[in-house]
Design a protein around this motif. Structure first.
Motif, PDB file in Angstrom:
ATOM      1  N   ARG A 190       0.855  -1.187   0.000  1.00  0.00           N
ATOM      2  CA  ARG A 190       0.000   0.000   0.000  1.00  0.00           C
ATOM      3  C   ARG A 190       0.886   1.230   0.000  1.00  0.00           C
ATOM      4  NH1 ARG A 190      -2.509  -3.508   3.502  1.00  0.00           N
ATOM      5  NH2 ARG A 190      -4.543  -4.202   2.778  1.00  0.00           N
ATOM      6  N   ASP A 191       0.491   2.235  -0.769  1.00  0.00           N
ATOM      7  CA  ASP A 191       1.220   3.496  -0.843  1.00  0.00           C
ATOM      8  C   ASP A 191       0.871   4.336   0.383  1.00  0.00           C
ATOM      9  OD1 ASP A 191       2.895   5.331  -1.911  1.00  0.00           O
ATOM     10  OD2 ASP A 191       1.674   5.766  -3.679  1.00  0.00           O
ATOM     11  N   THR A 192       1.887   4.772   1.142  1.00  0.00           N
ATOM     12  CA  THR A 192       1.634   5.507   2.381  1.00  0.00           C
ATOM     13  C   THR A 192       2.785   6.460   2.697  1.00  0.00           C
ATOM     14  OG1 THR A 192       1.029   5.246   4.699  1.00  0.00           O
ATOM     15  CG2 THR A 192       2.650   3.713   3.838  1.00  0.00           C
ATOM     16  N   LEU A 193       2.619   7.224   3.755  1.00  0.00           N
ATOM     17  CA  LEU A 193       3.691   8.061   4.292  1.00  0.00           C
ATOM     18  C   LEU A 193       4.158   7.457   5.603  1.00  0.00           C
ATOM     19  CD1 LEU A 193       2.426  11.722   3.815  1.00  0.00           C
ATOM     20  CD2 LEU A 193       4.281  10.614   2.606  1.00  0.00           C
ATOM     21  N   VAL A 194       5.462   7.245   5.746  1.00  0.00           N
ATOM     22  CA  VAL A 194       6.044   6.754   6.989  1.00  0.00           C
ATOM     23  C   VAL A 194       7.028   7.810   7.459  1.00  0.00           C
ATOM     24  CG1 VAL A 194       7.448   4.957   8.057  1.00  0.00           C
ATOM     25  CG2 VAL A 194       5.788   4.352   6.300  1.00  0.00           C
ATOM     26  N   ARG A 195       6.790   8.390   8.626  1.00  0.00           N
ATOM     27  CA  ARG A 195       7.615   9.470   9.172  1.00  0.00           C
ATOM     28  C   ARG A 195       7.751  10.638   8.196  1.00  0.00           C
ATOM     29  NH1 ARG A 195      12.592   6.129  10.119  1.00  0.00           N
ATOM     30  NH2 ARG A 195      11.525   4.195  10.483  1.00  0.00           N
TER      31      ARG A 195
END
Length: 83
Positions: free
Chosen positions: A63-68
């Motif tokens: 899944r495409d996401t933002l991490v930090r």
């Protein structure tokens, strides 16, 4: 939280689809743990045509996401293999 190191590690690993064994990424991974996420800036070579979709069997593996605050792919458990 701190952002990941831009330069990152020098060791690359190959990421394959667990279903059809198609090559997905060459990724600069740090540490020796399981592959949970792939930061987009650390992907050295991308073999996919659509993001997060296997080019051969068309299974969704992440899944495409933002991490930090950094763009990343969050890997779905059991969908990819790392060598």
């Amino acid at each position: 939280m701190a952002k990941p190191n831009k330069k990152g590690p020098t060791k690359t690993v190959d990421i394959y689809c667990a279903g059809c064994q198609a090559m997905l990424f060459k990724y600069r991974k740090g540490g020796k743990g399981a592959l949970v996420k792939c930061f987009k800036e650390r992907i050295s070579r991308d073999f996919t045509t659509l993001p997060c979709v296997c080019p051969q069997c068309e299974a969704v593996f992440a899944r495409d996401t933002l991490v930090r605050g950094t763009p990343a792919f969050k890997i779905i458990g059991g969908k990819v293999r790392m060598k």
